[in-house]
Every structure is written in C-alpha cells, then in structure tokens.
Design a protein around this motif. Structure first.
Motif, PDB file in Angstrom:
ATOM      1  N   PRO A   1      42.889 103.505 -19.547  1.00  0.00           N
ATOM      2  CA  PRO A   1      41.833 103.241 -18.547  1.00  0.00           C
ATOM      3  C   PRO A   1      41.199 101.782 -18.726  1.00  0.00           C
ATOM      4  O   PRO A   1      41.144 101.226 -19.901  1.00  0.00           O
ATOM      5  CB  PRO A   1      40.730 103.887 -19.273  1.00  0.00           C
ATOM      6  CG  PRO A   1      41.722 104.981 -20.049  1.00  0.00           C
ATOM      7  CD  PRO A   1      42.825 104.488 -20.351  1.00  0.00           C
ATOM      8  N   GLY A   2      41.310 101.140 -17.695  1.00  0.00           N
ATOM      9  CA  GLY A   2      40.800  99.740 -17.253  1.00  0.00           C
ATOM     10  C   GLY A   2      41.933  98.536 -17.627  1.00  0.00           C
ATOM     11  O   GLY A   2      41.769  97.501 -17.342  1.00  0.00           O
ATOM     12  N   ASP A   3      43.039  99.313 -17.676  1.00  0.00           N
ATOM     13  CA  ASP A   3      44.114  98.199 -17.819  1.00  0.00           C
ATOM     14  C   ASP A   3      45.049  98.424 -16.477  1.00  0.00           C
ATOM     15  O   ASP A   3      45.832  99.451 -16.376  1.00  0.00           O
ATOM     16  CB  ASP A   3      44.922  98.482 -19.185  1.00  0.00           C
ATOM     17  CG  ASP A   3      45.959  97.409 -19.078  1.00  0.00           C
ATOM     18  OD1 ASP A   3      46.119  96.615 -18.382  1.00  0.00           O
ATOM     19  OD2 ASP A   3      46.883  97.600 -20.208  1.00  0.00           O
ATOM     20  N   ASP A   4      45.126  97.377 -15.720  1.00  0.00           N
ATOM     21  CA  ASP A   4      45.890  97.710 -14.548  1.00  0.00           C
ATOM     22  C   ASP A   4      46.980  96.574 -14.421  1.00  0.00           C
ATOM     23  O   ASP A   4      47.532  96.071 -13.554  1.00  0.00           O
ATOM     24  CB  ASP A   4      44.900  97.238 -13.245  1.00  0.00           C
ATOM     25  CG  ASP A   4      45.609  97.889 -12.049  1.00  0.00           C
ATOM     26  OD1 ASP A   4      46.176  98.917 -11.840  1.00  0.00           O
ATOM     27  OD2 ASP A   4      45.507  97.438 -10.909  1.00  0.00           O
ATOM     28  N   SER A   5      47.599  96.247 -15.611  1.00  0.00           N
ATOM     29  CA  SER A   5      48.358  95.383 -15.884  1.00  0.00           C
ATOM     30  C   SER A   5      50.064  95.742 -15.817  1.00  0.00           C
ATOM     31  O   SER A   5      50.787  94.756 -15.803  1.00  0.00           O
ATOM     32  CB  SER A   5      48.237  94.358 -17.211  1.00  0.00           C
ATOM     33  OG  SER A   5      48.561  95.320 -18.418  1.00  0.00           O
ATOM     34  N   ASN A   6      50.034  96.990 -15.668  1.00  0.00           N
ATOM     35  CA  ASN A   6      51.740  97.395 -15.942  1.00  0.00           C
ATOM     36  C   ASN A   6      51.627  98.634 -14.539  1.00  0.00           C
ATOM     37  O   ASN A   6      50.557  98.946 -13.909  1.00  0.00           O
ATOM     38  CB  ASN A   6      51.763  97.942 -17.011  1.00  0.00           C
ATOM     39  CG  ASN A   6      50.732  99.476 -17.282  1.00  0.00           C
ATOM     40  OD1 ASN A   6      49.925  99.520 -17.103  1.00  0.00           O
ATOM     41  ND2 ASN A   6      51.232 100.461 -18.101  1.00  0.00           N
TER      42      ASN A   6
END
Length: 220
Positions: A168-173
């Motif tokens: 959640p909250g990590d859109d880096s991958n």
C-alpha cells in the motif's frame, strides 16, 4: 495506487511478429502487432510464453467465446478506454468476475524456443492474421505503456510474488492489482467472438484485495 489500465478497441494495421525479451531468469516471448488508436499507431504486446519450463503460461484460446460483456464492448467507440480503478466489468478480473465461466480448462503452453511453432504462439498468430485480413475489431486489455503508445501485460496481473508484491502506498514497482487482468478478444463477425487468456504458472490464486496471493494460494 493502481497502474494505468484499460483496453483499446482497434483494427490491426501490421501483422504479428514474434519478439523475445530477456528477463533476469528467463526469456519472455510476445506477439507484437500494430493497431490504429485515435489516429496514432500503437504497439500491442501479447504474451505467448517463456523458455523457462518452470514458468510457462497457462492459456485459453477460445473460438466460441460467449459472455454478456461482448455486447457492452461492441457498443463502445474505437480508441483507448482507461479503466484504472474500475472494479467491475468491462475491467477484467479472472477471479472476481465470471469472464472465464464458459471458457473450458487451462492449457499448458509449450517451452518457447525462438520459433513460431510452439503453442500458443502459432495459433494466436493465425487468429491475429485472420483478424487483420478481415478488418475485425480487436479488444486488447492490459496496461498502457509508461512511455510511447502501446499496451502490454495482456495476462493475469495479480497473484505474483517477489518483486511484484503490492505494498500500500508504494507505486514504484510493476505490482499486483485486482481488476487489471489482461486478455485479447476479437469480433470475427460470427455469432461468437474469439478470446485469448493467459497467466504465468508462478502466479498464484486466490488473491487478497491488493492482488497479492493469499496464504496457501496455488497456481491457477
């Protein structure tokens, strides 16, 4: 945050070409072809398998596809249709919708060797060529290219492990997500349509609300 997902409705303007992409542990193969979307040529990359016999595809190639969603799709205009954040058909989710209910069993793909003879590459090539020759509308579901015009990830986009885990909250991958599965549909002018669905053997189901595998999940 969800990735940029949706579908394009278009006609094929360049014939399919099998291309290889080297990943860390395997080579993935795609049928690439061009479609005209909103006046611009887009690249479409449809997954057809790998050279790793531990991470092959499960696929369904259905020539008598029947589902109410084809009525909805047939009424849409040509072009790109964003569906990011949509949690109902026509967004595709292999687990949370009934899109696969009448499509039969999954098949195992062949080990890809760089030629166009292994399945499903060979059969999908014939289907795409037929669609081009008959100027049929094709509907490609997947994720839009981050750069340039195109659509890819035309396979199940949930249930992966390792670097694909959705946090959640990590859109880096390039992470899992629900209601973002990819597929290809073709209106061949018959009472039914043709459809292609695929998932990697290493993708596991069922999944949670982020698209990550639940405990004791198994290959589809």
């Amino acid at each position: 945050m969800a990735l940029a997902y949706g579908f394009v409705k278009a006609r094929i303007v360049s014939p399919p070409v099998l291309k290889a992409t080297r990943r860390q542990h395997e080579t993935q193969y795609h049928q690439h072809f061009g479609v005209l979307v909103d006046g611009a040529q887009w690249d479409v990359a449809v997954n057809v398998g790998t050279n790793d016999d531990d991470d092959l595809l499960k696929y369904k190639l259905v020539y008598d596809f029947r589902h109410p969603v084809i009525q909805t799709l047939g009424q849409t205009s040509a072009g790109s249709h964003p569906l990011t954040g949509t949690a109902a058909l026509p967004a595709i989710d292999f687990i949370r919708s009934d899109i696969l209910s009448t499509t039969g069993n999954w098949r195992n793909s062949d080990v890809m060797d760089g030629s166009e003879f292994p399945e499903p590459a060979a059969s999908l090539y014939r289907l795409l060529l037929r669609a081009q020759q008959h100027q049929s509308d094709v509907y490609v579901f997947g994720r839009f290219y981050a750069e340039g015009n195109g659509i890819h990830d035309t396979h199940m986009n949930q249930g992966s492990t390792g670097s694909f885990i959705h946090r959640p909250g990590d859109d880096s991958n390039d992470h899992n997500d629900i209601w973002q599965d990819g597929c290809l549909l073709a209106d061949l002018g018959e009472p039914e349509w043709a459809a292609y669905f695929a998932a990697f053997n290493k993708q596991l189901v069922p999944t949670d609300d982020l698209g990550n595998p639940l405990p004791n999940a198994q290959p589809i």
